[in-house]
Design an enzyme around this catalytic site. Structure first.
Site, mmCIF file in Angstrom:
data_model
loop_
_atom_site.group_PDB
_atom_site.id
_atom_site.type_symbol
_atom_site.label_atom_id
_atom_site.label_comp_id
_atom_site.label_asym_id
_atom_site.label_seq_id
_atom_site.Cartn_x
_atom_site.Cartn_y
_atom_site.Cartn_z
ATOM 1 N N ARG A 124 0.806 -1.232 0.000
ATOM 2 C CA ARG A 124 0.000 0.000 0.000
ATOM 3 C C ARG A 124 0.835 1.275 0.000
ATOM 4 N NH1 ARG A 124 -2.984 -3.086 3.734
ATOM 5 N NH2 ARG A 124 -4.794 -4.041 2.737
ATOM 6 N N LYS A 145 2.697 11.535 -10.553
ATOM 7 C CA LYS A 145 1.805 10.662 -11.318
ATOM 8 C C LYS A 145 2.576 9.427 -11.769
ATOM 9 C CE LYS A 145 -0.952 12.722 -14.321
ATOM 10 N NZ LYS A 145 -1.468 13.745 -15.292
ATOM 11 N N GLU A 187 8.475 18.844 -23.609
ATOM 12 C CA GLU A 187 7.755 19.219 -22.379
ATOM 13 C C GLU A 187 8.238 20.579 -21.848
ATOM 14 O OE1 GLU A 187 5.156 17.631 -21.043
ATOM 15 O OE2 GLU A 187 5.244 15.610 -21.861
ATOM 16 N N LYS A 229 6.664 23.377 -13.616
ATOM 17 C CA LYS A 229 5.801 22.235 -13.346
ATOM 18 C C LYS A 229 5.520 22.123 -11.849
ATOM 19 C CE LYS A 229 4.637 17.559 -14.147
ATOM 20 N NZ LYS A 229 4.946 16.268 -14.752
ATOM 21 N N GLU A 239 -4.834 16.958 -9.348
ATOM 22 C CA GLU A 239 -5.348 17.216 -10.680
ATOM 23 C C GLU A 239 -6.837 17.526 -10.694
ATOM 24 O OE1 GLU A 239 -4.246 14.076 -13.360
ATOM 25 O OE2 GLU A 239 -3.591 15.537 -14.811
ATOM 26 N N ARG A 243 -3.875 22.051 -12.581
ATOM 27 C CA ARG A 243 -2.905 21.106 -13.104
ATOM 28 C C ARG A 243 -3.227 20.640 -14.522
ATOM 29 N NH1 ARG A 243 -0.168 16.356 -9.589
ATOM 30 N NH2 ARG A 243 0.855 15.232 -11.261
ATOM 31 N N ASN A 247 -1.678 19.539 -19.499
ATOM 32 C CA ASN A 247 -2.090 18.650 -20.585
ATOM 33 C C ASN A 247 -2.136 19.354 -21.934
ATOM 34 O OD1 ASN A 247 -2.414 16.362 -18.956
ATOM 35 N ND2 ASN A 247 -4.321 17.232 -18.180
ATOM 36 N N HIS A 250 -1.635 17.438 -25.012
ATOM 37 C CA HIS A 250 -1.737 16.027 -24.646
ATOM 38 C C HIS A 250 -3.059 15.382 -25.049
ATOM 39 C CE1 HIS A 250 1.930 16.841 -22.499
ATOM 40 N NE2 HIS A 250 2.013 15.614 -22.032
ATOM 41 N N HIS A 254 -1.871 12.252 -26.778
ATOM 42 C CA HIS A 254 -2.074 10.895 -26.257
ATOM 43 C C HIS A 254 -2.721 9.995 -27.297
ATOM 44 C CE1 HIS A 254 -1.847 11.178 -21.602
ATOM 45 N NE2 HIS A 254 -0.723 10.755 -22.130
ATOM 46 N N HIS A 267 6.699 9.924 -26.855
ATOM 47 C CA HIS A 267 5.710 10.748 -26.161
ATOM 48 C C HIS A 267 5.890 12.225 -26.511
ATOM 49 C CE1 HIS A 267 2.986 12.104 -23.050
ATOM 50 N NE2 HIS A 267 3.925 12.874 -22.551
#
Lengths: 365, 365
Positions: A124, A145, A187, A229, A239, A243, A247, A250, A254, A267
């Site tokens: 966990r 993330k 990025e 960032k 998010e 935030r 994206n 993206h 994506h 990417h």
């Protein structure tokens, strides 16, 4: 050596940028009060190992009195799957890792996402330290993330799990092919576009030096990029709002990356295409001038990144992939649109037909 | 209908205990502001479906305007594995679940752990609502611990993920076999032992009625039991300190359950054996009187739960399994030991030879 502090609200950690850091990993762990009584786990990939980055980390851990096992995954996005994560969990358990153990993620974005997910879910959640060897990995290390992929969608299975620290040894960049360094740069360009026009202008002037790994400009690039960032992430750890501006590029990026097949387009390359398309969509919907969009496109070109959607990617499938994106709600399309360089806006329920027209206009010649 | 509020520090939720709740699931979701625009997912198992609990939930969701898909897992601990979770993720993604979707965990402890894990990891965490159909599930619903198993160890892969609400329809208990109800009762007994002597005494008097599902005592039992757990969990959401007292009986219990093979001994049965052994270890190490340990053993017997370690479980393997437990550090043994009924203490570095002797003395006759 530059240190940037990231504060996520309920935790905070340092990003250290400099040279020769991998050989000092053990000393950093001591500084972080990592227990020598527990066993630790380095997760890396075949490329990083072949580039010789594992050896200095291992010797430095040993010198500092740490016992660490190594789990090597095949290089490439295809390793970000649950079955391989299960092998890592079994390995960690057999080696006796406990709640005080630390996972060290030594590698690029794939290793960071994968190892971060293993650390997030093992017992966990145990601590992890990022040792990024690419710009993309350093970028994704900020924000917590972590994820693995489903067969048809990226990063669907994951967690928010903040690292204990990020140690970014910029010497690792020298072993990267130019194409990958260009991808990582995407990025940073994005950070300028969404938040900092001055940084964007600085990059315009320094792109050549950056792509040559010039040690006189690289630390500044990385520190400024990760500061932006960190600022955004700190304001919104899980998010919920702000935030989402990260994206930018993206939404379509994506979809392009997924449909091209993992590995075909990097990417950063997919995001570059996505940024060009998002800028054009912004013009079409009246958010910014054609000149602003042209500036984005010129910068992407200057960086040697692609600006056009491959013709073999079907428009319907692109739209449908975007509708299933994690950021989508109830099948509608959300885009980060451009107001001007340095300022963007999150726009929900963008009409699919507008997106279709932009896709058509942004195809390969 | 009883409502208990659980406050974990950064989130809080209601546990609702009553009759006819399943048929009102849709209304509860509305009260919780769950969006009808998104699709939702019910995860349940073959036993629960066969017992007829799925139908009222589905009709009530439909009546409230919600669209929900159903993912049914085979009943039993063997379903708590990553490969099956991956099928659930793929299913959820294909059905178009988004970040506003909710997972409803309809079933016992296995369904709660499994569905909670799916909710925790899908798109880095979506909401879930627990609809426990057993006492064990209701107990584990309080606290946010969700997980799947490794081949040789329980709950090694997981997260802390708090539910949006727990709706406990006590009518579901009528469909459970007596053996399972006894198993669920074990955790309530544990709560008395670790925290509330008065509750322990109350249970002594009411055990017969409880095991008969007497509606005059059941809601009180469940509410008091979950109040104790909520109190402990609220004080320590991420299991850093106090919360460890909930592991009373679990150090050996987990090892017994694992080595017996999932399914041979129920979780509650293994915990019952573990509580008897922990009480005996407490006497041996001078923490409590023999009379106190005898009280624990008498209560476990009164509940019709096992008190002895099966002879086919090897002592060395039990010790080694405990040393690899999530709660262990660097291979040492940590136990929750008894001071008196209502008061326990976390003791680290318990000598393995003492544990061995207690194991030897707690074997089947």
């Amino acid at each position: 050596m530059i240190r940037e502090r990231v504060d996520t609200g309920h935790t905070s950690y340092d990003i250290v940028i400099g040279t020769g850091l991998l050989a000092r990993t053990g000393a950093f762990l001591q500084e972080l009060n990592v227990k020598a009584a527990s066993r630790h786990l380095i997760i890396t990939d075949t490329n990083v190992q072949a580039a010789g980055h594992l050896a200095p980390v291992l010797s430095s851990l040993e010198a500092a009195g740490y016992r660490a096992d190594v789990f090597v995954i095949p290089a490439g996005e295809a390793s970000k799957r649950l079955a391989l994560a299960e092998e890592a969990f079994e390995f960690a358990y057999e080696k006796g890792l406990d709640r005080h153990s630390v996972v060290l993620a030594l590698g690029g974005g794939v290793v960071g996402d994968f190892a971060g997910f293993v650390a997030a879910a093992y017992m966990r959640g145990i601590n992890f330290v990022q040792l990024p060897t690419t710009m993309l990995a350093q970028d994704s290390a900020v924000g917590g993330k972590v994820a693995v992929n489903l067969s048809r969608a990226k990063n669907i299975i994951g967690a928010f799990h903040q690292p204990l620290a990020v140690l970014y040894d910029i010497e690792t960049l020298h072993t990267l092919p130019l194409r990958e360094r260009r991808g990582g740069y995407a990025e940073a360009i994005k950070h300028g576009i969404i938040r900092d026009a001055e940084f964007f202008d600085w990059m315009k002037t320094h792109t050549a030096a950056i792509l040559q790994n010039d040690p006189a400009v690289l630390p500044e690039l990385l520190a400024r990029s990760c500061r932006i960032k960190a600022e955004v992430v700190s304001a919104d750890e899980r998010e919920q709002g702000l935030r989402a501006i990260l994206n930018f590029g993206h939404t379509l990026g994506h979809a392009v990356e997924t449909l091209a097949g993992y590995g075909r387009l990097g990417h950063g390359e997919a995001v570059a295409i996505g940024m060009v398309a998002a800028a054009r969509l912004s013009v079409r919907l009246g958010y910014c001038s054609a000149e602003t969009a042209a500036e984005v496109e010129a910068m992407v070109e200057l960086a040697g990144l692609p600006t056009r959607i491959p013709n073999n990617l079907d428009t319907d499938e692109l739209i449908s992939s975007m509708q299933k994106d994690k950021k989508a709600t109830g099948g509608t399309l959300t885009f980060v649109l451009l107001r001007r360089i340095g300022e963007v806006e999150i726009v929900k329920e963008v009409p699919p037909e507008q997106v279709r027209e932009v896709i058509a206009a942004t195809r390969e010649g």
